[in-house]
Design a protein around this motif. Structure first.
Motif, PDB file in Angstrom:
ATOM      1  N   GLU A  19       0.841  -1.203   0.000  1.00 49.02           N
ATOM      2  CA  GLU A  19       0.000   0.000   0.000  1.00 49.02           C
ATOM      3  C   GLU A  19       0.868   1.242   0.000  1.00 49.02           C
ATOM      4  O   GLU A  19       1.741   1.406   0.860  1.00 49.02           O
ATOM      5  CB  GLU A  19      -0.950   0.010   1.190  1.00 49.02           C
ATOM      6  CG  GLU A  19      -1.883   1.215   1.185  1.00 49.02           C
ATOM      7  CD  GLU A  19      -3.077   1.083   2.115  1.00 49.02           C
ATOM      8  OE1 GLU A  19      -3.996   1.926   2.033  1.00 49.02           O
ATOM      9  OE2 GLU A  19      -3.091   0.130   2.927  1.00 49.02           O
ATOM     10  N   SER A  27      -8.992   5.147  -1.331  1.00 48.17           N
ATOM     11  CA  SER A  27      -8.058   4.102  -1.767  1.00 48.17           C
ATOM     12  C   SER A  27      -8.540   3.449  -3.041  1.00 48.17           C
ATOM     13  O   SER A  27      -9.750   3.308  -3.278  1.00 48.17           O
ATOM     14  CB  SER A  27      -7.922   3.025  -0.682  1.00 48.17           C
ATOM     15  OG  SER A  27      -7.473   3.570   0.541  1.00 48.17           O
ATOM     16  N   VAL A  85      -2.044  -0.938  -3.589  1.00 49.60           N
ATOM     17  CA  VAL A  85      -3.144  -0.124  -3.085  1.00 49.60           C
ATOM     18  C   VAL A  85      -2.631   1.307  -2.973  1.00 49.60           C
ATOM     19  O   VAL A  85      -1.594   1.548  -2.351  1.00 49.60           O
ATOM     20  CB  VAL A  85      -3.638  -0.624  -1.712  1.00 49.60           C
ATOM     21  CG1 VAL A  85      -4.829   0.215  -1.247  1.00 49.60           C
ATOM     22  CG2 VAL A  85      -4.003  -2.101  -1.769  1.00 49.60           C
ATOM     23  N   THR A  98      -3.429   5.105  -1.689  1.00 51.26           N
ATOM     24  CA  THR A  98      -4.290   5.765  -0.700  1.00 51.26           C
ATOM     25  C   THR A  98      -3.870   7.207  -0.486  1.00 51.26           C
ATOM     26  O   THR A  98      -2.684   7.504  -0.317  1.00 51.26           O
ATOM     27  CB  THR A  98      -4.242   5.002   0.640  1.00 51.26           C
ATOM     28  OG1 THR A  98      -4.772   3.687   0.445  1.00 51.26           O
ATOM     29  CG2 THR A  98      -5.067   5.709   1.705  1.00 51.26           C
ATOM     30  N   PRO A 146      -7.252  -5.222   1.152  1.00 49.93           N
ATOM     31  CA  PRO A 146      -7.040  -4.806   2.541  1.00 49.93           C
ATOM     32  C   PRO A 146      -8.300  -5.032   3.370  1.00 49.93           C
ATOM     33  O   PRO A 146      -9.387  -4.559   3.004  1.00 49.93           O
ATOM     34  CB  PRO A 146      -6.701  -3.320   2.402  1.00 49.93           C
ATOM     35  CG  PRO A 146      -6.034  -3.232   1.066  1.00 49.93           C
ATOM     36  CD  PRO A 146      -6.783  -4.202   0.200  1.00 49.93           C
TER      37      PRO A 146
END
Length: 357
Positions: free
Chosen positions: A10, A46, A57, A59, A144
């Motif tokens: 992420e 996200s 990912v 974000t 997630p």
């Protein structure tokens, strides 16, 4: 039961649309799911992206003062979470905490609708966390688990390489290399795999590679030698404000074809001086027929006792140059020899020298 794969990485970023746009338009990732105000999360937005077997990912903070906002202010655009898939989340969590990891999230049922299983989170190197997520047969289920997701309609697969995550390169502060490697062996059962001390002119760095038994997770830890002249590892630690992920390495089947396709999509790679290829046939046996293609695409080559590998590094697309990407093709080569690491070091140094003129 130790972790067996990286479920996702992420990135916390300043501008998620810009960062996702690069990954989608340039690297060929496909958006799979989104989370944010529409799914009940008003602090962050996200997007889950996937290419081949790699899941990222992206974000962005939607409010100041949140964990995401503080991370980006401190470190710039960077990897905040390397999530590990585990057969037994509780066992992985307990082992890591016993080894000295900080418990960031105790084992908890998944918050995602329709997803069974548990997740937890522990501290890793620097400010990077490791979410521990229940392994599933369907990798598409490994989103997630700490937020709810809206799945996106299936997108057509773009004409881009379909990679595997070969390894993750991590820059550490001087003097922390060995204890970090020892921690990952004790906490996650990722034993020592190889090590190299590399000298480049007046600069030098040390590295240790750790890998799980099945080869699903490979981490290359690098620290500068602080008795030598500061170099690009020191620069990363400065702009990132501490340890972190320097680059993600994507394994592809045809690196020359991949570089040409990615170049057509606007990806900028580090350039290599022509003199490098003038000497390549002498340095790496059996490469004479490939040198013209390698020269044209700026791909680097190295050989070990098992075979050879080809690699190239992108320029960082992020504002503080806190993360870049590698593409690598392995033709039998297993290791991370000194020539590989030295090639990375020298390529980045050359790029800095050119930019400084």
């Amino acid at each position: 039961m130790p972790p067996r794969a990286i479920a996702y990485a992420e990135l916390y970023v300043t501008d998620d649309r810009d960062a996702s746009g690069f990954l989608i338009d340039s690297l060929g990732f496909v958006p799979l799911a989104v989370a944010g105000p529409a799914t009940g999360d008003h602090d962050r937005r996200s997007t889950v992206l996937r290419s081949g077997e790699v899941t990222l990912v992206v974000t962005q903070a939607l409010r100041p003062g949140t964990a995401v906002a503080r991370h980006v202010e401190e470190h710039g655009d960077s990897i905040a979470d390397l999530a590990f898939s585990c057969d037994d989340v509780r066992s992985c969590f307990d082992r890591a905490v016993r080894a000295g990891a900080t418990a960031l999230q105790r084992p908890t049922p998944s918050l995602r609708r329709g997803q069974d299983g548990w997740f937890a989170a522990v501290s890793g190197f620097g400010d990077v966390r490791h979410t521990l997520i229940a392994a599933t047969a369907d990798r598409a289920g490994q989103l997630p688990p700490d937020r709810d997701w809206a799945l996106l309609p299936a997108a057509s697969v773009p004409a881009a390489p379909r990679p595997v995550l070969d390894h993750v390169a991590v820059c550490l502060e001087a003097g922390t290399l060995r204890r970090t490697a020892e921690f990952y062996e004790t906490a996650f059962d990722m034993p020592f795999y190889s090590s190299e001390y590399i000298e480049v002119g007046d600069q030098a760095m040390d590295s240790i590679v750790v890998r799980d038994a099945e080869g699903g997770i490979t981490l290359t830890f690098i620290e500068p030698d602080d008795t030598r002249v500061p170099g690009q590892i020191n620069r990363f630690l400065h702009v990132h404000n501490g340890p972190g992920v320097q680059h993600l390495a994507f394994l592809v089947d045809d690196i020359v074809g991949s570089v040409r396709a990615l170049g057509d999509r606007g990806v900028a790679f580090l350039r290599t001086p022509g003199a490098y290829y003038d000497l390549l046939a002498e340095r790496v046996a059996g490469m004479a027929d490939a040198i013209a293609d390698l020269r044209e695409t700026n791909v680097l080559a190295d050989r070990d006792e098992w075979g050879y590998l080809l690699q190239i590094f992108t320029r960082s697309p992020h504002p503080r140059d806190t993360l870049f990407y590698e593409f690598i093709q392995r033709n039998g080569a297993r290791g991370f020899g000194s020539s590989n690491i030295k090639a990375l070091y020298e390529a980045v140094e050359r790029e800095r020298e050119v930019a400084g003129r």
